[in-house]
Design a protein around this motif. Structure first.
Motif, PDB file in Angstrom:
ATOM      1  N   ARG A  81       1.071 -25.840  -2.717  1.00 53.77           N
ATOM      2  CA  ARG A  81       0.661 -24.464  -2.795  1.00 53.77           C
ATOM      3  C   ARG A  81       0.075 -23.990  -1.480  1.00 53.77           C
ATOM      4  NH1 ARG A  81      -3.134 -22.282  -7.406  1.00 53.77           N
ATOM      5  NH2 ARG A  81      -1.691 -23.498  -8.667  1.00 53.77           N
ATOM      6  N   GLU A 115      -2.404 -23.218 -16.416  1.00 54.56           N
ATOM      7  CA  GLU A 115      -2.620 -22.185 -15.410  1.00 54.56           C
ATOM      8  C   GLU A 115      -1.636 -21.041 -15.600  1.00 54.56           C
ATOM      9  OE1 GLU A 115      -2.793 -24.872 -11.986  1.00 54.56           O
ATOM     10  OE2 GLU A 115      -3.858 -23.228 -10.998  1.00 54.56           O
ATOM     11  N   ARG A 147     -12.343 -22.079 -16.752  1.00 48.63           N
ATOM     12  CA  ARG A 147     -11.670 -22.956 -17.712  1.00 48.63           C
ATOM     13  C   ARG A 147     -12.610 -24.025 -18.265  1.00 48.63           C
ATOM     14  NH1 ARG A 147      -8.394 -21.392 -20.367  1.00 48.63           N
ATOM     15  NH2 ARG A 147      -7.411 -23.339 -20.866  1.00 48.63           N
ATOM     16  N   GLY A 170       3.432 -25.357  -7.993  1.00 44.90           N
ATOM     17  CA  GLY A 170       2.254 -26.171  -8.224  1.00 44.90           C
ATOM     18  C   GLY A 170       1.351 -25.688  -9.334  1.00 44.90           C
ATOM     19  N   MET A 171       1.877 -24.879 -10.238  1.00 47.29           N
ATOM     20  CA  MET A 171       1.028 -24.418 -11.324  1.00 47.29           C
ATOM     21  C   MET A 171       1.232 -25.287 -12.547  1.00 47.29           C
ATOM     22  SD  MET A 171       0.771 -20.404 -11.614  1.00 47.29           S
ATOM     23  CE  MET A 171       0.516 -19.384 -10.197  1.00 47.29           C
ATOM     24  N   SER A 172       0.150 -25.648 -13.164  1.00 47.28           N
ATOM     25  CA  SER A 172       0.267 -26.407 -14.404  1.00 47.28           C
ATOM     26  C   SER A 172       0.510 -25.408 -15.539  1.00 47.28           C
ATOM     27  CB  SER A 172      -0.995 -27.198 -14.655  1.00 47.28           C
ATOM     28  OG  SER A 172      -2.058 -26.305 -14.872  1.00 47.28           O
ATOM     29  N   ILE A 182       0.315 -31.268  -5.680  1.00 49.77           N
ATOM     30  CA  ILE A 182       0.615 -29.901  -6.051  1.00 49.77           C
ATOM     31  C   ILE A 182      -0.138 -28.937  -5.156  1.00 49.77           C
ATOM     32  CG2 ILE A 182       0.510 -28.277  -7.927  1.00 49.77           C
ATOM     33  CD1 ILE A 182       0.488 -30.778  -9.791  1.00 49.77           C
ATOM     34  N   LEU A 183      -1.401 -29.281  -4.908  1.00 44.21           N
ATOM     35  CA  LEU A 183      -2.226 -28.394  -4.114  1.00 44.21           C
ATOM     36  C   LEU A 183      -1.654 -28.203  -2.721  1.00 44.21           C
ATOM     37  CD1 LEU A 183      -5.838 -29.233  -5.082  1.00 44.21           C
ATOM     38  CD2 LEU A 183      -4.690 -27.044  -5.165  1.00 44.21           C
ATOM     39  N   SER A 212      -8.957 -22.907  -6.176  1.00 43.58           N
ATOM     40  CA  SER A 212      -7.903 -22.902  -7.185  1.00 43.58           C
ATOM     41  C   SER A 212      -8.485 -23.361  -8.506  1.00 43.58           C
ATOM     42  CB  SER A 212      -6.783 -23.845  -6.773  1.00 43.58           C
ATOM     43  OG  SER A 212      -7.204 -25.161  -6.953  1.00 43.58           O
ATOM     44  N   LEU A 213      -7.769 -23.048  -9.583  1.00 50.63           N
ATOM     45  CA  LEU A 213      -8.209 -23.461 -10.910  1.00 50.63           C
ATOM     46  C   LEU A 213      -8.282 -24.967 -11.016  1.00 50.63           C
ATOM     47  CD1 LEU A 213      -6.389 -21.150 -13.439  1.00 50.63           C
ATOM     48  CD2 LEU A 213      -8.825 -21.488 -13.217  1.00 50.63           C
ATOM     49  N   GLN A 214      -7.457 -25.644 -10.203  1.00 48.70           N
ATOM     50  CA  GLN A 214      -7.448 -27.093 -10.290  1.00 48.70           C
ATOM     51  C   GLN A 214      -8.642 -27.714  -9.575  1.00 48.70           C
ATOM     52  OE1 GLN A 214      -3.582 -28.386  -9.026  1.00 48.70           O
ATOM     53  NE2 GLN A 214      -2.612 -26.938 -10.381  1.00 48.70           N
ATOM     54  N   GLN A 215      -9.011 -27.101  -8.437  1.00 53.17           N
ATOM     55  CA  GLN A 215     -10.096 -27.687  -7.658  1.00 53.17           C
ATOM     56  C   GLN A 215     -11.464 -27.259  -8.142  1.00 53.17           C
ATOM     57  OE1 GLN A 215      -8.881 -26.565  -3.711  1.00 53.17           O
ATOM     58  NE2 GLN A 215      -8.652 -28.700  -3.140  1.00 53.17           N
ATOM     59  N   LEU A 245      -6.661 -32.015 -14.396  1.00 56.73           N
ATOM     60  CA  LEU A 245      -5.355 -31.607 -13.906  1.00 56.73           C
ATOM     61  C   LEU A 245      -4.954 -32.476 -12.707  1.00 56.73           C
ATOM     62  CD1 LEU A 245      -6.714 -28.077 -13.947  1.00 56.73           C
ATOM     63  CD2 LEU A 245      -4.863 -28.756 -15.435  1.00 56.73           C
ATOM     64  N   PRO A 246      -3.690 -32.779 -12.605  1.00 56.53           N
ATOM     65  CA  PRO A 246      -3.240 -33.561 -11.455  1.00 56.53           C
ATOM     66  C   PRO A 246      -3.474 -32.756 -10.181  1.00 56.53           C
ATOM     67  CG  PRO A 246      -1.376 -32.659 -12.639  1.00 56.53           C
ATOM     68  CD  PRO A 246      -2.585 -32.356 -13.450  1.00 56.53           C
ATOM     69  N   LYS A 247      -4.006 -33.417  -9.196  1.00 55.12           N
ATOM     70  CA  LYS A 247      -4.454 -32.622  -8.046  1.00 55.12           C
ATOM     71  C   LYS A 247      -3.552 -32.718  -6.824  1.00 55.12           C
ATOM     72  CE  LYS A 247      -9.174 -32.096  -9.453  1.00 55.12           C
ATOM     73  NZ  LYS A 247     -10.540 -32.552  -9.333  1.00 55.12           N
TER      74      LYS A 247
END
Lengths: 359, 964
Positions: free
Chosen positions: B123, B209, A31, B204-206, B119-120, A79-82, B114-116
Motif C-alpha cells: 500500500r 477493512e 476497530r 492490501g485491504m483485508s 500488505i502495508l 492505517s487500520l492495520q497499524q 491482521l496480517p501486517k
C-alpha cells in the motif's frame, strides 16, 4: 418537563472512571472497544492509558508514562492495520507510537518551540484520499504539516509573517480530502482568527474572525468536498459555516448559536451522520445538535456571484455531567452513539447516545 | 398574589434588569402574553427567585413559551444524564444488550490480528509522493485573502517532457491562467467541479477493512443524498460498490439516479439489487418508477404487481399501477404485441447504454484535461514540484481509463443479464420438467416414504431433462449438480445443498446466462431445503427459480409446500392454486388446496378469500394441459413396460391388449400404493388373463398376497415367475417372505441365499436372512406374530419403492432397483450407491445426516464404518436426542456383524456410551422381543471374546443397563 422527551436522543452516562491525573483527551482505538486517555501526571510527566470496555466496567489494560505531558493525539494518519498513535506534547514534540511497543517512538520530531495544542491526521483509517499526513498547531503560532515518511522537516509550514505578534494556535484540522490532490487545513487561534489553508495550492484560502478565541474547529467530514465547518469559541458560542459555496468577498455563509454559558471546549461530529454533532462546555455540559440545511444552499447575490446560504441548528439534547469543563470528547468510529469524554474533574466517562439512527 | 403597595426595592430590582412590572408575574398575564421575548424575561425573573419561589407559575410560564416558541433557548435547562429510570426495561435492555454484543464482537475482532508487513508495503508503494519540501505559507492577522505568488514557468525542464510539450495547449493554458487571475476565482471553479475518484484502490485491504470502507462510503452517499447532492451521492455509492458490491448500495444508488432522472442507470442498478436480493420491494418500486419514465409500462406493471403480491396494502404501488394501466390503455392501439415491444425496448436500453458509456468516457477525458490544467497552474505556482505532479496526473488518468473499461465490462454483463431475463421461457425444457413432474405426481400418495421417493425421482427427471436439453451448463457446474442429485437421492440433503450452492456460484461466476439451468439448480436446492425443513430458505430459492423461470411447476409446488409447513396458509393456497392453473391434474396440489381451504375457513371465517393476495394469472404458454401430460406419461410408461418385460412380450401382444394391460397394471400399482391390496389383486389377475408371461404382474400380485397374508398364493405366484425367469431376484425374495409367513424357515433361508447369490448387496435380504436364521435357532421357541408383521411392514415400504422404480422413467437412477431380466448383471446400478461416503461427523447434525443415509438403505457396513471412526465417548453428543429404534437396531447389527470380530473393545465402548445417550431408556422399552434378542445375542458374543478393555463384571453391569 422531560416526560415527553423520550423520542429525542438520550445521553446515558454508561461508565465512568476516576483518574489520578489531568486528562486532556480521550481517543477511541479504531476497530476496537478500547480507548486511550492522554494527559499529565501531577509530577509533570505525560501519560497514556489504554482502557477497554468490559461488561459493566472499564478495565485499564495498559499505562505508558512519557517525560512530557501529552496534550493531544490522533490515529488519523495510520492505517487500520497499524493503528499507530501520533501525539503532541507540552515540549512541542510530535511522536508516533506503536502501542504494542511504546518504548521508543516510531517517528519523533521536535516540531515546535512550545506546546502542541492540537493535532490531526488524515490519509489513514480509510478516511481521506492521498498521503497520510499529520498537522500540528502550537502556541508558538505555527501550523505544520508532517508526512511520517519524511524525517525532521515538515512538508508544509504555516507561520506568521515576520514582525507580527504570534498568536496561540489552539486547534487544527484537516478537511476537503476527497481526492488525491485536494486537502485543506483549518486552524483556529486565540484571537478568534480562523484560517483555511489550501495544501494543494499552498495558499491561504480563506480567513475570518469570530471575535473570541477559537477553542475547536471541525469539518463535518474530512474526506468529502468541504461541506460544513463548526467552530466553537471561548465565550460559549459556536458557528457553523457552509463550506460548499465561497463568495469572493463574503466568504462562507454561517449560522451561530449560543449554547453554553461558558467556554465551548470542543465540537465533534458523529462519524455516522455528518449533520449531528456534540459540543462540550466549560460548565460540564454536553449539547447534541443537528444542522438543518436550507431549502437552497446557494443563491446569486446582486452581482450574480454565487453565495452560500446557511441553515439552522437544532438542539437535540443537553446534559450536565460535571461542574468542571469537559475538555474532550470522542465518538467511537465503530459504534453509533458511543462516545468517551474527559473532564477536568479527573474523570473519564463513556456515554451512550440513543436513537441517533432515528434523527 | 400581586401586592398593591409594591415594595419599592423589589420594583427597582425588576426595572434594573428587565423593566417588567411585577404585575406581569401572573397566570392571567402570562396566558395572554404572546411576546416570547417578554415571557422569556419573566421566566428568568421567576427562575432567579428574586421575587420569591413560584414553582407552578414557573412551570406555567415554561409551558406557555414552549407553546409559542418550542425552540426557545430559555427552555434549555441543565439536565443530568439519562439513567435507567428514564427508559422502559425493554429499552434499557436493548441499549445494554446492543453495547454488550458490540463489545464482545470487538474483542473477538481484536484477537484476530491482521496480517501486517507485506500488505502495508504494497500500500505504501501506492501512496502519492511526499508533498514538496518545506513550503511556507506566511500568514498575517486577518489581512484579507492570501497573497499568491505565481511564478509563470511552463517550460518543461526534462528532455522527455519536451516530447509531450504541446505548444498550443500550453498557450491556451496560459490564457486560461490569465483568465483565472482576472476573475480570482480559481478556487471557486475547482470547488464547483469536484473530481472524486469513482473507485477506491483496494491493494492490501483485508476483508474487514473493505467492509468498513464500503460502509463508510455508502454513508457518505446517504448524507450527500440527504442534502440533495445526488450526483455526489451516486459517486460515493459507486465508490462503495467498487470496494464491496452490496444490494443496499445499488439500491440507494438507484434512488439517487432516479432523482437525477438517469432512468437507464437506475433500471440497471435495480436489476442488480434484484439479482442479489430477489423480491426487494424498494428495488421493485424503483424499477417500476424507472420503467415508467422509460415508457416501459408493461414492465412497470409487472414490477408493481409483484410488489402488491408481497405487500397488498402498498398504497403507492396501487396508485402507480392504476396510472400505468391507464397509460398502457392509451398506448395499446399503437403497439399490439408487447413481447415485440419489449424486445425493442431492450435494444433501446442497450443502445443508450452505449451512448452513456461514451459520454462518460468523454467525461473522463475531460477530467484528464482538467487535471492537466490544474497541473499547469501548479507548475506556474511552484516550479520545483512540477515533475511529481505531472506523473501523478498521468497516473490518475490511466486509472480513469481502467475504471472506465471496468465499468463498460460490468455494464455489458448487466445488459446481458437483463436481456436474458426477458427472453421468452424455454418452452421445451419447461414442458419436459412439467411432464417429469406429472409422471411422478401420479404416484403421489399419503405415504411419506413414497412421497420421498417421488421427490427423488422427480429430481432425477429434472436433472436428466436438464442435461438432455441444455448443454449450456458449464461442465463443473453440471458435475456439481449431478453430485448434488446423487447426494439428494442418498438422503444427504445438507451436502446436496452445498453441491448445488457451489454449482450456482459456479454458474453465476462464469456469467453464463442460462436462466433455465440456474432455475433448476435453485429448484433442486429448494427441494433439499424442504427436506431439511428449512422452509424459509426453500422459499427464497423457489423465488429465485421462479424469477428465472416464471410459472415453472416444481419451484411453485415446493414453495407451496414450504409455505404450508410454515403455516403460512394464504401464500400456500395462492401457490397451490397457481400450480393447478398450470396443471390441474396434480393430485397433491388438489388435496392441499382442499386442506388449506378448510384451515383458512377455520381461521378467517367465511370471508377468508378476501384476505388472500391475488392469484397470478398463468399465461397460456405456461399452462400444461392434463391431456398433453397424459399422453406423455403414457408414452414413458409404455417404454418402461417394454424395458421391463423385454422383447418377449412385444412379439406376442397386439397393441390394443397391450394398452389395456398397461392400464390395468398401472391401476393395480396405484391401488397397491393406496394399500387396497384386494382391489389391486383383482386388477393384476385381469392383467394375467391378457398376458400370462409378464413376470412383473406376478411379482406384484405376490406382493399383494403377502400383504394380505395369503402366503400360499404368494408362493405360487413367485413359483410361476421363477418358471419363466429363473433368476428373478424379486420373486425369490418374495417367495422367501412367503415361506417365512408359512413358517417354512429353511426354505425361506434357501431363497434368501439365492437372492444374495444373485445380488449380494440386497440389504433387506441379508437382514431377513439373519432374522430367519434366528428363528431356526432352537433357543427361540416362538416368534410373535406381531413382530413379524412389523418386519414385513418395513419391507412393504421398500417393496413399493421397487414397484415404483419399475414405473419410473428414470429407473437406472433408483437405488433399490433390481433388474428384472438378466440376473447376470448383478445389480450394476447398485454399485453406484454401494459405497456410502462416510466422513467423520463433527456435529450432531452431520452425524444425523449420515445416520439417515445409513438407515435409508439399512446399510450395516456403512454404519459400522461410521461407528469405527467415531470416538465412543462422543456418541451421546452426536446422537443428541435423535436416537430411535431403527438407529439402535442398526447399531446393534453393525456392531455384531462387522466390528465384533475386529475390535470387541470398541463394541463394548460403543454399547457403554450408547446407554448414556438421550432417549436410550425410551428406545429400550419400546424394543420388541426379537429385537431384544438381537441385543442379548450381541452381549453373548461379546462375553465370549475376552478383552483387556473390559472385564466380565463390566459387561454384566452393562447388561443390566440394557435390561437383559
Amino acid at each position: 418537563m422531560s416526560g415527553g422527551g423520550l423520542e429525542k436522543p438520550q445521553l446515558i452516562a454508561h461508565l465512568q472512571q476516576a483518574l489520578n491525573y489531568t486528562a486532556f483527551q480521550a481517543l477511541w482505538v479504531p476497530r476496537s472497544a478500547r480507548f486511550l486517555c492522554l494527559g499529565s501526571l501531577p509530577r509533570g510527566t505525560g501519560i497514556i492509558q489504554l482502557y477497554e470496555l468490559q461488561s459493566g466496567r472499564l478495565s485499564l489494560l495498559r499505562q505508558i508514562e512519557k517525560p512530557k505531558p501529552i496534550k493531544c493525539g490522533t490515529f488519523g494518519a495510520s492505517s487500520l492495520q497499524q493503528r499507530y498513535l501520533a501525539t503532541g506534547d507540552f515540549g512541542g514534540n510530535l511522536n508516533i507510537w506503536n502501542l504494542e511497543a511504546p518504548e521508543i517512538p516510531v517517528y519523533s520530531v521536535k516540531g515546535h518551540k512550545e506546546i502542541i495544542n492540537s493535532i490531526d491526521g488524515i490519509g489513514g483509517l480509510g478516511i481521506g484520499e492521498g498521503a497520510p499526513e499529520i498537522v500540528t498547531g502550537s502556541r508558538d503560532g505555527t501550523v505544520k504539516v508532517w508526512d511520517p515518511r519524511q524525517k525532521d522537516t515538515p512538508v508544509a509550514n504555516m507561520e506568521p509573517v515576520q514582525g507580527e505578534s504570534k498568536r496561540d494556535c489552539w486547534t487544527v484540522v484537516f478537511g476537503n480530502a476527497y481526492n488525491q490532490e485536494e486537502r485543506v487545513v483549518c486552524a483556529g487561534y486565540d484571537n478568534g482568527d480562523i484560517k483555511l489553508f489550501d495544501l494543494k495550492t499552498m495558499s491561504l484560502r480563506w480567513e475570518t474572525n469570530i471575535k473570541n478565541g477559537v477553542c475547536s474547529v471541525e469539518f463535518d467530514r474530512k474526506d468529502i468536498n468541504m461541506n460544513k465547518l463548526v467552530a466553537t469559541s471561548l465565550e460559549g458560542k459556536f458557528h457553523v459555516f457552509d463550506m460548499r459555496t465561497q463568495h469572493p468577498t463574503k466568504g462562507f455563509a454561517s449560522v451561530s448559536e449560543k449554547a453554553h454559558k461558558s467556554t465551548m471546549w470542543q465540537v465533534r461530529h458523529l462519524p455516522q451522520n455528518r449533520d449531528v454533532f456534540m459540543t462540550s462546555g466549560g460548565a460540564g455540559s454536553l449539547h447534541l445538535w443537528k444542522y438543518e440545511y436550507p431549502a437552497q444552499r446557494s443563491k446569486k447575490d446582486s452581482e450574480g456571484v454565487e453565495m452560500g446560504v446557511a441553515g439552522s441548528v437544532n438542539l437535540l439534547q443537553n446534559v450536565t455531567l460535571s461542574t468542571q469543563p469537559i475538555s474532550s470528547l470522542d465518538w467511537s468510529p465503530d459504534k453509533r452513539g458511543l462516545c468517551a469524554c474527559t473532564a477536568f474533574d479527573q474523570t473519564v466517562r463513556v456515554l451512550i447516545v440513543t436513537k441517533l439512527n432515528k434523527i | 398574589m400581586s401586592d398593591q403597595p409594591m415594595p419599592s426595592m423589589l420594583y427597582q430590582g425588576l426595572t434594573k434588569t428587565y423593566q417588567i412590572p411585577i404585575g406581569h408575574l401572573d397566570y392571567t398575564f402570562i396566558e395572554k402574553c404572546t411576546d416570547v421575548k417578554h415571557l422569556e424575561k419573566i421566566l428568568k425573573i421567576l427562575r432567579s427567585g428574586e421575587e420569591g419561589y413560584y414553582p407552578d407559575l414557573t412551570l406555567f410560564c415554561e409551558k406557555r413559551i414552549e407553546c409559542l416558541a418550542p425552540g426557545s433557548r430559555a427552555l434549555r435547562k441543565d439536565k443530568p444524564a439519562a439513567t435507567a429510570a428514564d427508559f422502559t426495561t425493554e429499552e434499557w435492555e436493548e441499549i445494554n444488550g446492543e453495547i454488550k454484543s458490540w463489545m464482545t464482537e470487538m474483542q473477538e475482532d481484536y484477537k484476530i490480528q491482521l496480517p501486517k508487513t507485506q500488505i502495508l508495503h504494497e500500500r505504501l508503494d501506492n501512496l502519492p509522493p511526499v508533498r514538496g519540501s518545506d513550503s511556507c505559507v506566511p500568514i498575517g492577522q486577518n489581512q484579507g485573502s492570501g497573497k499568491k505568488q505565481r511564478k509563470k514557468k511552463n517550460i518543461p525542464r526534462d528532455y522527455r517532457e519536451w516530447d509531450k510539450f504541446d505548444v498550443e495547449k500550453e498557450c491556451s493554458k496560459i490564457d486560461e491562467c490569465d483568465e483565472e487571475n482576472n476573475s480570482k476565482s480559481r478556487l471557486l471553479t475547482s470547488s464547483n467541479v469536484p473530481q472524486i475518484e469513482r473507485t477506491i484502490d483496494l491493494t492490501g485491504m483485508s476483508e474487514s477493512e473493505k467492509f468498513f470502507i464500503a460502509n463508510r462510503e455508502k454513508e457518505k452517499g446517504n448524507e450527500a443524498f440527504a442534502t440533495g447532492d445526488y450526483k455526489e451521492a451516486v459517486t460515493y455509492y459507486d465508490r462503495s460498490i467498487s470496494v464491496l458490491p452490496t444490494a443496499a448500495a445499488y439500491n440507494n444508488k438507484a434512488q439517487a439516479e432516479i432523482k437525477l432522472k438517469d432512468w437507464h442507470s437506475a433500471l440497471q442498478d435495480c436489476e442488480k439489487v434484484l439479482d442479489m436480493e430477489p423480491g426487494n420491494l424498494k428495488a421493485l418500486m424503483r424499477h417500476a418508477t424507472a420503467n415508467k419514465h422509460l415508457q416501459n409500462y408493461q414492465a412497470a406493471i409487472e414490477d408493481l404487481t409483484e410488489v402488491l403480491y408481497v405487500e397488498p396494502e402498498n398504497a403507492v404501488a396501487k396508485k402507480n399501477l392504476l396510472e400505468m394501466e391507464q397509460k398502457l390503455k392509451d398506448i395499446k392501439p399503437v403497439s399490439k404485441t408487447h413481447t415485440k415491444r419489449q424486445r425493442i425496448l431492450i435494444q433501446d436500453i442497450e443502445n443508450s447504454d452505449g451512448e452513456e458509456e461514451r459520454e462518460r468516457g468523454s467525461g473522463d477525458k475531460k477530467t484528464g484535461v482538467l487535471v492537466q490544467e490544474e497541473i499547469a497552474t501548479e507548475k506556474s505556482e511552484m516550479g520545483n514540484v512540477q515533475k511529481k505532479f505531472t506523473s501523478k496526473g498521468d497516473g490518475s488518468r490511466s486509472d480513469d481509463k481502467e475504471t472506465q473499461n471496468q465499468r463498460e465490462h460490468t455494464g455489458s454483463g448487466a445488459k446481458k443479464g437483463t436481456s436474458e431475463n426477458r427472453t421468452p421461457k424455454h418452452l421445451p425444457d419447461q414442458e419436459a420438467e412439467v411432464n417429469g413432474y406429472l409422471n411422478n405426481d401420479k404416484k403421489k400418495s399419503g405415504n411419506s416414504n413414497v412421497k420421498e421417493e417421488n421427490l427423488r425421482s422427480c429430481e432425477t427427471v429434472s436433472s436428466s431433462s436438464g442435461k438432455s436439453i441444455s448443454t449450456l451448463l458449464p461442465p463443473t457446474a453440471a458435475k456439481l449438480k449431478s453430485e448434488g442429485n446423487e447426494l439428494f437421492k442418498n438422503g444427504q440433503f445438507g451436502e446436496a445443498v452445498l453441491k448445488y450452492s457451489e454449482a450456482i456460484d459456479n454458474v453465476i461466476n462464469l456469467g453464463v446466462q442460462n436462466p433455465d439451468d440456474l432455475s433448476i439448480l435453485y429448484s433442486n436446492r429448494a427441494a433439499c431445503y424442504l427436506k431439511e425443513g428449512n422452509c424459509s430458505d426453500c422459499i427464497q430459492d423457489c423465488n429465485r427459480a421462479l424469477e428465472l423461470q416464471p410459472f415453472s411447476l416444481k419451484p411453485l409446488l415446493r414453495r407451496a409446500m414450504a409455505y404450508e409447513s410454515m403455516e403460512r396458509y394464504r401464500q400456500a393456497y395462492v401457490d397451490f392454486k397457481t400450480v393447478l392453473q398450470i396443471d390441474s391434474g396434480i393430485q397433491a396440489a388438489n388435496d392441499s388446496v382442499n386442506r388449506i381451504t378448510k384451515t383458512l375457513i377455520d381461521q378467517d371465517g367465511p370471508s377468508w378469500r378476501e384476505k388472500l393476495s391475488p392469484i397470478p394469472v398463468v399465461p397460456v404458454s405456461a399452462q400444461q394441459h392434463r391431456w398433453d401430460g397424459g399422453t406423455f406419461t403414457s408414452e414413458t410408461k409404455q417404454k418402461s413396460v417394454t424395458d421391463v418385460s423385454g422383447d418377449k412380450q412385444l412379439q406376442i401382444n397386439s397393441e390394443k391388449t397391450e394398452e389395456r394391460f398397461r392400464i390395468l397394471k398401472t391401476e393395480g400399482n396405484e391401488l397397491v400404493k393406496k394399500g387396497k391390496y384386494n382391489e389391486a389383486l383383482i386388477k393384476y389377475s385381469e392383467c394375467m388373463k391378457l398376458n400370462s408371461q409378464e413376470s412383473t404382474v406376478y411379482t406384484n400380485r405376490a406382493l399383494c398376497h403377502l400383504k394380505l397374508c395369503k402366503y400360499e398364493e404368494a408362493k405360487q405366484d413367485c413359483n410361476h415367475v421363477l418358471q419363466i425367469e429363473d433368476t428373478n431376484i424379486k420373486a425369490f425374495y418374495r417367495r422367501a417372505l412367503a415361506y417365512k409367513g408359512l413358517q417354512n424357515y429353511q426354505a425361506s433361508v434357501d431363497d434368501l441365499r439365492k437372492v444374495l447369490c444373485i445380488d449380494p448387496n440386497v440389504a433387506e435380504a441379508k437382514k431377513e436372512l439373519e432374522e430367519i436364521t434366528q428363528f431356526l435357532n432352537p433357543n427361540v421357541t416362538t416368534s410373535s406374530q406381531q413382530k413379524q408383521r412389523k418386519k414385513i411392514k418395513i419391507h412393504e415400504v421398500t417393496e413399493s419403492n421397487k414397484q415404483e422404480s419399475q414405473v419410473s422413467t428414470s429407473e437406472d437412477a433408483m437405488i433399490n432397483h433390481i433388474p428384472s431380466e438378466g440376473g447376470a448383471e448383478k445389480g450394476v446400478p447398485l454399485k453406484r450407491s454401494e459405497k456410502l461416503l462416510i466422513s467423520e461427523p463433527s456435529t450432531a447434525y452431520d452425524f444425523g445426516q449420515s445416520i439417515n443415509a445409513v438407515n435409508a438403505r439399512k446399510d450395516k457396513a456403512a454404519c459400522a464404518d461410521l461407528l469405527m471412526i467415531i470416538n465412543p465417548p462422543k456418541l451421546p453428543m452426536l446422537l443428541s436426542n435423535k436416537l430411535d429404534g431403527d438407529t439402535f437396531l442398526i447399531f446393534i447389527q453393525a456392531l455384531e456383524c462387522y466390528i465384533l470380530g475386529k475390535n470387541p473393545g470398541l463394541v463394548y465402548q460403543h454399547l457403554f456410551y450408547l446407554s448414556k445417550a438421550e432417549r436410550f431408556k425410551v428406545v429400550l422399552t419400546l424394543l420388541s422381543k426379537n429385537e431384544k434378542e438381537q441385543v442379548r445375542h450381541l452381549f453373548e458374543l461379546l462375553s465370549e471374546k475376552h478383552n483387556h478393555q473390559f472385564s466380565s463384571e463390566d459387561l454384566e453391569s452393562l447388561k443390566r443397563v440394557y435390561e437383559l
